[in-house]
Design an enzyme around this catalytic site. Structure first.
Site, PDB file in Angstrom:
ATOM      1  CE1 TYR A 139      31.160  45.273  56.275  1.00 50.66           C
ATOM      2  CE2 TYR A 139      33.699  44.230  56.080  1.00 50.66           C
ATOM      3  CZ  TYR A 139      32.277  43.831  55.458  1.00 50.66           C
ATOM      4  OH  TYR A 139      31.780  43.161  55.816  1.00 50.66           O
TER       5      TYR A 139
ATOM      6  CG  HIS B 191      42.139  38.123  26.815  1.00 53.78           C
ATOM      7  ND1 HIS B 191      43.110  38.527  26.703  1.00 53.78           N
ATOM      8  CD2 HIS B 191      41.216  37.623  27.648  1.00 53.78           C
ATOM      9  CE1 HIS B 191      44.039  37.856  27.213  1.00 53.78           C
ATOM     10  NE2 HIS B 191      42.926  36.898  27.732  1.00 53.78           N
TER      11      HIS B 191
ATOM     12  CG  ASP C 248      30.786  47.639  49.544  1.00 49.83           C
ATOM     13  OD1 ASP C 248      31.089  49.315  50.314  1.00 49.83           O
ATOM     14  OD2 ASP C 248      29.761  46.767  50.554  1.00 49.83           O
TER      15      ASP C 248
ATOM     16  CG  HIS D  26      44.167  36.584  32.987  1.00 46.42           C
ATOM     17  ND1 HIS D  26      43.305  37.142  32.787  1.00 46.42           N
ATOM     18  CD2 HIS D  26      44.425  35.276  31.609  1.00 46.42           C
ATOM     19  CE1 HIS D  26      42.852  36.979  31.437  1.00 46.42           C
ATOM     20  NE2 HIS D  26      43.551  35.911  30.089  1.00 46.42           N
TER      21      HIS D  26
ATOM     22  CG  HIS E 235      39.573  32.761  30.209  1.00 44.20           C
ATOM     23  ND1 HIS E 235      39.364  33.143  28.609  1.00 44.20           N
ATOM     24  CD2 HIS E 235      40.677  34.089  30.415  1.00 44.20           C
ATOM     25  CE1 HIS E 235      41.028  33.476  28.349  1.00 44.20           C
ATOM     26  NE2 HIS E 235      41.359  33.855  29.106  1.00 44.20           N
TER      27      HIS E 235
END
Lengths: 240, 240, 240, 240
Positions: free
Chosen positions: C237, C179, C130, C105, C107
């Protein structure tokens, strides 16, 4: 050769070269130039000599001795290298703006963005007003004849035309339409300081113009208050 | 094995590898790549050999010996690793644009932002005109058949289709629609230089397009003046 | 105490802690966090134990022993500190998304800008494709009851509600409306990699949305081609 | 002289000076100031003494002994230098906001962009709500009389007028219209922390306002939940 080794004339030339070199390197340190973009010059008014960055030389290899010394007609007086391709614009400014001692040209991101847009930078706030006593003006676009003729000189002429009714010491910067900014000041170092602040103000103004497209800018009273806080006989900012 | 150890052939291969490695690392130093994004190749025209970044290898561990050598059909001639997944696009460009010696592909932030928008970057100013003799074009979107078929090769084909009426040496970059830019030049190093300037110009142009959405770009006269100041027989920029 | 010193159980716990610590520090190195913002957790699926960043501890002082170990109900099993205040959101994700081994998480600036705007990030290009097999979705705003109730848990519930018809492994990120983003992956390290790419893609998409507001994003064919180039059995890849 | 060398009074003064110096230098470390822009002060409430940055002194040369000590009327009590030209604004805030112990003024890019636009920063998300319990307000423009009179003092008065119905501890920042932000907190260090977060929030909000111009901001429930998670008796964030 304009001064014998060890004479006062040569020492003055070395001082001018060092001052111009340091101002050029400060552009790099402040993040205002990419590759060999940009150039700074300085003038020794008493002797009528200009020192300017050589053309296309990488900043990291530049030495004081690379700075090219010319007279006000652009004739090379001392130095091995070819001067900045923008030399003639600098010379026009030195001839027309009698109080300036240094000139800076950059393609710094945000100031150039405004120049390309052909829009003056409005005086949106006190950061601007501390340095520029009004909007940073933009020249008219050069005509095809001016571009195909003596282009670099005509760029200087277009700047001076724009300043006919402006005081270059109160508005020490201009945006050349479709091109980029020129700044100036009492010394090369001061001109670089102005170029750094112009870039900062240009970025801030882009944000303000996005957040409030109708914003007319600050009042004349606020513009005066901040400008004269840092400039002129009644200045109160700093320790002097 | 295409050259015995110590022979001229092997030394040439080592030079190509080192040149390609350094150009790849310059992408990192200039902030144009994130993780393993991006790739640079170079060509030895005389021998018909291409050196290209290996696929998905972290830049910080990359060695000259990791650079994969292929022929113009993409057959691995020397090297232990799998070549960049974009190899076939590079090969199409080498075959079609006979004067180029290096190709760069990045997903650099601002150039890719324009590519995703499907908009060419207009020639808004002289910074652009110093490097690109007109807008940086954008390809047409690939059809589903082209995408589901030999996609990487078809990306190259779409670029060449877009350049049918353009000189690739005068416009050394393209935006692949919905994807990202490709740049090229006489050498891998020059192609990287162009990629760096393209990113700078792309950011500046985004600002200009925001500040003045109706801006048609600079005049043909200004475009010519700046482009030919740095390119062609009459160039006056720099020390040569 | 869930493992005697020197036993296998304790060594596994140390591995989890080190892995979670390193993933948290990588957030700092990549510029994704300010002060103590953000948190990473990891799970030991076999033992049902989660390691997570402690709440409000400066990254520069964080040690492996500060990582808090809890069970899937949020009971502290080992560790001296209070766990991240976002713990319950992480736990919901581990319970609902059975293939994930790490949750992040942040910000981070641009992803959070989109989350605040309540807009999903469209798949504007191949950089996006991708990593994400479709737009990065945004949750519905939580109701006042959900906010005033078990808010952190309800944030996780809102994420899962949004993923009812989505595969969390094909779209390993979400924007919580008003958020900020949550990302996940097979390991904490992989989740951080996704968070870094999400931030890059979010900035690029903001530019694209400005330059071309009507842009619907890439075709399904291009989305598939790029996504499956890096994911699934047919991936080509990299070196594996 | 307000304390004999070695006495408790002098030691307290040295502590205040060091605290104020460190807070000023933190502005530089966080990238919030250009040249000599910006200033931080701190107050010793018991003795009624304020320490503030000297005017126009380069940060890299600033020493604790350069911090100017004044009383709440702005009379210099100790120190050799002229205080920041914004001193009177700081003093008004200390008099009116009885719980604050530090004040910060910057021209940081994005917060100043909003101040210039004359727009409050809406509470667009939880990053904002963690620090500000509502929009960051903007003052009314000063009248010409206020500008031409005791301008710096009147700036403080305009801030307090704006806070008549606001709690300065719940909204520890303001945008002075056409000028720039002021922030405050229990200590100079805390005020700087708020200035850093304000700049981050201001940049994020500019993005959000561009992506979703109609966005009214988060619900009161979410604003309360996040604000009280970090503030007040029921706070649960961190280790205390």
């Amino acid at each position: 050769m304009i001064g014998l080794p060890g004479t006062k004339g040569e020492r003055q030339l070395e001082d001018l070269r060092r001052e111009v070199l340091e101002a050029n390197l400060e552009l790099v340190a402040r993040g205002l130039v990419l590759y060999t973009f940009g150039n700074v010059s300085g003038i020794d008014r008493r002797r009528g000599l200009v020192g300017i960055k050589p053309s296309g030389v990488p900043y990291e290899r530049m030495k004081a001795s690379d700075i090219v010394i010319t007279d006000l007609e652009g004739r090379i007086v001392d130095g091995e290298m070819r001067p900045s391709s923008d030399l003639k614009t600098h010379l026009v400014l030195y001839k027309e703006f009698s109080d300036i001692g240094g000139v800076v040209h950059t393609h710094s991101m945000f100031a150039t963005g405004w120049a390309q847009a052909g829009r003056p930078i409005p005086a949106f706030g006190t950061t601007h007003a501390d340095y520029f006593h009004g909007p940073v003006p933009v020249t008219e676009a050069l005509t095809d004849e001016e571009i195909q003729g003596d282009y670099v000189l005509n760029t200087g002429v277009a700047i001076c035309r724009r300043f006919r009714t402006l005081d270059p010491m109160a508005t020490p910067a201009v945006l050349v339409a479709g091109h980029a900014p020129f700044c100036w000041g009492a010394t090369p170092d001061e001109a670089v300081h102005t170029a750094v602040v112009l870039e900062f103000v240009a970025q801030m103004a882009a944000l303000t113009a996005t957040l409030n497209p109708e914003n007319p800018g600050v009042s004349q009273a606020l513009l005066d208050r901040h400008y004269f806080r840092k400039h002129g006989a009644a200045a109160t900012y700093g320790q002097n």
